[in-house]
Motif scaffolding. Structure first.
Motif, mmCIF file in Angstrom:
data_model
loop_
_atom_site.group_PDB
_atom_site.id
_atom_site.type_symbol
_atom_site.label_atom_id
_atom_site.label_comp_id
_atom_site.label_asym_id
_atom_site.label_seq_id
_atom_site.Cartn_x
_atom_site.Cartn_y
_atom_site.Cartn_z
ATOM 1 N N MET A 47 29.412 28.252 -67.529
ATOM 2 C CA MET A 47 30.128 27.027 -67.896
ATOM 3 C C MET A 47 30.870 26.499 -66.664
ATOM 4 O O MET A 47 31.562 27.252 -65.978
ATOM 5 N N ILE A 48 30.699 25.215 -66.388
ATOM 6 C CA ILE A 48 31.348 24.564 -65.255
ATOM 7 C C ILE A 48 32.233 23.447 -65.800
ATOM 8 O O ILE A 48 31.742 22.536 -66.475
ATOM 9 N N VAL A 49 33.525 23.518 -65.506
ATOM 10 C CA VAL A 49 34.489 22.522 -65.983
ATOM 11 C C VAL A 49 35.058 21.806 -64.768
ATOM 12 O O VAL A 49 35.592 22.448 -63.857
ATOM 13 N N SER A 50 34.916 20.482 -64.758
ATOM 14 C CA SER A 50 35.450 19.662 -63.663
ATOM 15 C C SER A 50 36.461 18.689 -64.237
ATOM 16 O O SER A 50 36.208 18.040 -65.264
ATOM 17 N N VAL A 51 37.598 18.578 -63.579
ATOM 18 C CA VAL A 51 38.674 17.685 -63.994
ATOM 19 C C VAL A 51 38.911 16.681 -62.878
ATOM 20 O O VAL A 51 39.092 17.066 -61.719
ATOM 21 N N ILE A 61 32.266 18.886 -68.738
ATOM 22 C CA ILE A 61 31.985 20.279 -69.070
ATOM 23 C C ILE A 61 30.474 20.464 -69.122
ATOM 24 O O ILE A 61 29.783 19.833 -69.929
ATOM 25 N N ASP A 62 29.975 21.305 -68.246
ATOM 26 C CA ASP A 62 28.558 21.677 -68.239
ATOM 27 C C ASP A 62 28.436 23.046 -68.882
ATOM 28 O O ASP A 62 28.818 24.068 -68.299
ATOM 29 N N GLN A 89 27.367 14.382 -74.782
ATOM 30 C CA GLN A 89 28.432 14.168 -75.765
ATOM 31 C C GLN A 89 29.657 13.614 -75.041
ATOM 32 O O GLN A 89 30.074 14.152 -74.011
ATOM 33 N N ILE A 90 30.199 12.544 -75.589
ATOM 34 C CA ILE A 90 31.318 11.847 -74.948
ATOM 35 C C ILE A 90 32.450 11.703 -75.958
ATOM 36 O O ILE A 90 32.233 11.324 -77.115
ATOM 37 N N HIS A 124 42.120 9.782 -72.018
ATOM 38 C CA HIS A 124 41.202 10.828 -71.585
ATOM 39 C C HIS A 124 39.749 10.442 -71.885
ATOM 40 O O HIS A 124 39.482 9.729 -72.863
ATOM 41 N N VAL A 125 38.878 10.954 -71.069
ATOM 42 C CA VAL A 125 37.431 10.876 -71.302
ATOM 43 C C VAL A 125 36.858 12.260 -71.072
ATOM 44 O O VAL A 125 37.084 12.871 -70.022
ATOM 45 N N ILE A 126 36.132 12.787 -72.058
ATOM 46 C CA ILE A 126 35.534 14.118 -71.973
ATOM 47 C C ILE A 126 34.024 13.963 -72.129
ATOM 48 O O ILE A 126 33.551 13.320 -73.074
#
Length: 334
Positions: free
Chosen positions: A1-5, A35-36, A94-95, A101-103
């Motif tokens: 899992m790769i999380v980028s902010v 989130i990948d 998925q958005i 915020h935007v996820i």
């Protein structure tokens, strides 16, 4: 899992984990989180929405592997699943977005998201709504690029098949027809969901700024345009397949015409050969000299061949060529 902010408006990208992303989402300020989840199933620990601080049950589908377009509204937030063209396949992103915020959540690398995050360093949207529309415009552009590329391939195939027909062209046309069908099957539900969402937004929202209304109109117009382009691609593939079938039929007709010409020449010869090969009294007693054989056996065959050639070449083909000349002259004058 790769999380980028991504912190906005600075455009600074930071790699973290779900806990760090939740802390950034709970703080004030405009934040974009990508989130990948990779190809493996997400680890246990509850729904992804809960782990990000989205406690409403309506968002519990966030992070699940689903491949169909959808959109949900709840208390000023919106979330949906949108299709994206990635090379030769259709992927789904998925958005989730609200005022701050935007996820984005996806399984595996996504060129659309990577390009969007990279551009944030230079193109900095003013708010989350603008960022959300930029992502959706990127989705539409991925479909438009795929449709344009397929259109060019269809045109190249049409030019090539009229120069020299090859069996591989039929396989390429079948592949393009399947690709057009996949694009249509993936984009049509998205177009329906967008239409429903935008209509509902216009009917329920009050005091929407003019800039957001313009973005709504632009996105809706682009959706209809992409849908028309996909329909045009499907028509182009059908037309190319029909042209290929016509070329095959014309070549088969040409072969049949040649066989007909050969048959008209050799059928009289076969008849005469069979007739004079019979063993009955007239042939054995009356036609037993060399002169009679030359006169009837060879003479009738020569006359039949000349008559067949005259009928085939002059009475049919020559007349067709003669009748087509006035039409060709009229076409040239036009």
């Amino acid at each position: 899992m790769i999380v980028s902010v991504v912190s906005m408006p600075e455009g600074v990208v930071v790699r973290t984990d779900l806990r760090g992303a939740r802390e950034r989402l709970s703080a004030s300020g405009f934040v974009i989180v990508d989130i990948d989840l990779g190809e493996e199933p997400p680890p246990d620990g509850g729904p992804l929405s809960r782990r990000l601080g989205l406690d409403d049950e309506i968002w519990e589908w966030l992070g699940e592997r689903r491949e169909h377009a959808r959109a949900d509204f709840h208390e000023g937030a919106v979330a949906g699943i949108v299709p994206v063209v990635c090379g030769d396949r259709i992927a789904y992103v998925q958005i989730h977005g609200d005022e701050d915020h935007v996820i984005t959540v996806h399984h595996g690398p996504m060129e659309l998201i990577d390009t969007f995050v990279e551009r944030l360093r230079h193109e900095r949207p003013a708010d989350s709504v603008t960022a959300l529309y930029l992502i959706l415009q990127g989705v539409l552009e991925s479909f438009r690029r795929a449709v344009t590329q397929a259109h060019l391939e269809v045109e190249d195939l049409e030019e090539a098949m009229f120069e020299e027909r090859q069996p591989r062209q039929a396989q390429a046309l079948a592949r393009l027809r399947r690709r057009a069908a996949r694009l249509h099957r993936a984009f049509l539900p998205y177009a329906s969901v967008v239409q429903e969402v935008l209509v509902r937004r216009r009917m329920t929202a009050h005091g929407v700024p003019e800039e957001r209304r313009a973005m709504n109109s632009l996105h809706e117009h682009t959706v209809h345009l992409v849908l028309l382009e996909i329909e045009s691609l499907r028509d182009a593939t059908r037309r190319a397949a029909g042209s290929y079938s016509s070329i095959v039929a014309d070549q088969q007709n040409l072969v049949i015409n040649r066989l007909t010409i050969v048959s008209m020449i050799f059928l009289p010869l076969s008849f005469l050969t069979g007739f004079f090969g019979m063993n009955f009294t007239f042939l054995t007693k009356r036609l037993n000299s060399e002169d009679s054989f030359l006169a009837l056996g060879l003479g009738l065959q020569a006359v039949s061949v000349v008559a067949a050639l005259y009928y085939v070449l002059y009475r049919t083909h020559w007349r067709q060529l003669k009748d087509s000349r006035p039409h060709d002259t009229a076409d040239d004058q036009l």
